[in-house]
Write a protein that holds these residues in place. Structure first.
Motif, mmCIF file in Angstrom:
data_model
loop_
_atom_site.group_PDB
_atom_site.id
_atom_site.type_symbol
_atom_site.label_atom_id
_atom_site.label_comp_id
_atom_site.label_asym_id
_atom_site.label_seq_id
_atom_site.Cartn_x
_atom_site.Cartn_y
_atom_site.Cartn_z
ATOM 1 N N PRO A 82 0.799 -1.058 0.067
ATOM 2 C CA PRO A 82 0.156 -0.212 0.021
ATOM 3 C C PRO A 82 0.937 1.346 -0.180
ATOM 4 O O PRO A 82 2.079 1.188 0.568
ATOM 5 N N VAL A 83 0.243 2.498 -0.838
ATOM 6 C CA VAL A 83 1.079 3.626 -0.779
ATOM 7 C C VAL A 83 -0.249 4.507 -0.270
ATOM 8 O O VAL A 83 -1.269 4.447 -0.720
ATOM 9 N N PHE A 84 0.201 5.659 0.479
ATOM 10 C CA PHE A 84 -0.429 6.480 0.971
ATOM 11 C C PHE A 84 -0.100 7.819 0.577
ATOM 12 O O PHE A 84 0.756 8.185 0.842
ATOM 13 N N HIS A 85 -1.374 8.698 0.202
ATOM 14 C CA HIS A 85 -1.006 10.101 -0.123
ATOM 15 C C HIS A 85 -1.981 10.718 0.957
ATOM 16 O O HIS A 85 -3.159 10.576 0.929
ATOM 17 N N LEU A 86 -1.474 11.988 1.586
ATOM 18 C CA LEU A 86 -2.688 12.779 2.542
ATOM 19 C C LEU A 86 -2.845 13.956 1.936
ATOM 20 O O LEU A 86 -1.866 14.987 1.621
ATOM 21 N N ASN A 87 -3.963 14.288 1.306
ATOM 22 C CA ASN A 87 -4.298 15.652 0.363
ATOM 23 C C ASN A 87 -3.590 15.627 -0.591
ATOM 24 O O ASN A 87 -3.040 16.868 -1.064
ATOM 25 N N GLY A 88 -3.403 14.602 -1.366
ATOM 26 C CA GLY A 88 -2.388 14.707 -2.691
ATOM 27 C C GLY A 88 -1.081 14.724 -2.549
ATOM 28 O O GLY A 88 -0.278 14.510 -3.448
ATOM 29 N N GLN A 89 -0.616 14.625 -1.165
ATOM 30 C CA GLN A 89 0.954 14.569 -1.220
ATOM 31 C C GLN A 89 1.362 13.187 -0.569
ATOM 32 O O GLN A 89 0.700 12.605 0.242
ATOM 33 N N PHE A 90 2.484 12.541 -1.459
ATOM 34 C CA PHE A 90 2.737 11.374 -0.769
ATOM 35 C C PHE A 90 3.043 11.497 0.794
ATOM 36 O O PHE A 90 3.695 12.371 1.184
ATOM 37 N N LEU A 91 2.736 10.332 1.442
ATOM 38 C CA LEU A 91 2.941 10.240 2.881
ATOM 39 C C LEU A 91 3.716 9.135 3.376
ATOM 40 O O LEU A 91 4.567 9.354 4.034
ATOM 41 N N MET A 92 3.499 7.856 2.830
ATOM 42 C CA MET A 92 4.085 6.710 3.221
ATOM 43 C C MET A 92 3.728 5.458 2.188
ATOM 44 O O MET A 92 2.785 5.616 1.618
ATOM 45 N N MET A 93 4.660 4.546 2.654
ATOM 46 C CA MET A 93 4.282 3.286 1.707
ATOM 47 C C MET A 93 4.349 2.124 2.633
ATOM 48 O O MET A 93 5.511 1.982 3.534
ATOM 49 N N HIS A 94 4.139 0.636 1.942
ATOM 50 C CA HIS A 94 4.357 -0.652 2.488
ATOM 51 C C HIS A 94 3.457 -0.661 3.867
ATOM 52 O O HIS A 94 3.000 -1.845 3.864
ATOM 53 N N ARG A 95 3.779 0.100 4.767
ATOM 54 C CA ARG A 95 3.109 -0.125 6.229
ATOM 55 C C ARG A 95 2.709 1.285 6.498
ATOM 56 O O ARG A 95 3.317 2.214 6.361
ATOM 57 N N ASP A 97 2.935 4.338 8.919
ATOM 58 C CA ASP A 97 3.720 4.487 10.059
ATOM 59 C C ASP A 97 3.124 5.578 10.825
ATOM 60 O O ASP A 97 2.653 6.760 10.510
ATOM 61 N N VAL A 98 2.384 5.050 12.062
ATOM 62 C CA VAL A 98 1.465 5.768 12.889
ATOM 63 C C VAL A 98 2.004 7.391 13.445
ATOM 64 O O VAL A 98 1.195 8.093 13.282
ATOM 65 N N SER A 99 3.251 7.094 13.800
ATOM 66 C CA SER A 99 3.683 8.589 14.360
ATOM 67 C C SER A 99 3.702 9.516 13.008
ATOM 68 O O SER A 99 3.346 10.840 13.550
ATOM 69 N N LYS A 100 4.229 9.181 11.808
ATOM 70 C CA LYS A 100 4.081 9.883 10.829
ATOM 71 C C LYS A 100 2.564 10.443 10.621
ATOM 72 O O LYS A 100 2.635 11.640 10.254
ATOM 73 N N LYS A 103 1.527 12.911 13.236
ATOM 74 C CA LYS A 103 2.048 14.246 13.105
ATOM 75 C C LYS A 103 1.299 15.107 12.009
ATOM 76 O O LYS A 103 1.179 16.250 12.160
ATOM 77 N N GLN A 104 1.086 14.574 10.785
ATOM 78 C CA GLN A 104 0.618 15.220 9.615
ATOM 79 C C GLN A 104 -0.755 15.612 10.034
ATOM 80 O O GLN A 104 -1.180 16.659 9.728
ATOM 81 N N LEU A 105 -1.663 14.672 10.490
ATOM 82 C CA LEU A 105 -3.067 14.858 10.809
ATOM 83 C C LEU A 105 -3.058 15.909 11.859
ATOM 84 O O LEU A 105 -3.911 16.861 11.698
ATOM 85 N N GLN A 106 -2.302 16.210 12.924
ATOM 86 C CA GLN A 106 -2.078 17.097 13.913
ATOM 87 C C GLN A 106 -1.748 18.530 13.248
ATOM 88 O O GLN A 106 -2.332 19.541 13.498
#
Length: 115
Positions: A82-95, A97-100, A103-106
């Motif tokens: 899996p790959v994740f973007h938050l609001n259209g920006q790359f955030l993380m891949m493979h797993r 990362d709860v801390s990341k 941090k971005q949600l806050q």
């Protein structure tokens, strides 16, 4: 649709407009977390379970990279989901990362609150 105002009950003539008014009254829109996935994807299923406690803080949008209209995403991420973007920006891949993610949600929530 029934709704209450004070002690009186009223029938909303246009329930959709009432819903829109209530949605627009909320101060901030939820961020969009995009999950690039395919079927089957056991790591994606695992990631969604990890995201469950956060689900009220974002809108989850799933993009199936195997669909013809998503071929550009397939070419880019076929070996990385899996790959994740938050609001259209790359955030993380493979797993997840709860801390990341936290941090971005806050950061987004503080921006939305005017801080």
């Amino acid at each position: 649709m029934l709704w209450f105002q004070g002690n009186s009950m009223q029938l909303a003539k246009h329930p959709f407009q009432l819903l829109l008014r209530n949605l627009s009254a909320s101060k901030t829109a939820l961020p969009v977390l995009t999950l690039f996935t395919k079927d089957p994807c056991p790591l994606c299923d695992e990631a969604k379970e990890v995201l469950e406690p956060y689900k009220n803080r974002f809108i989850l949008q799933e993009v199936d990279i195997t669909l013809p209209e998503n071929s550009a995403w397939y070419d880019r991420y076929k070996f990385d989901i899996p790959v994740f973007h938050l609001n259209g920006q790359f955030l993380m891949m493979h797993r997840v990362d709860v801390s990341k993610l936290e941090k971005q949600l806050q950061k987004l929530e503080q921006q939305g609150a005017g801080g």
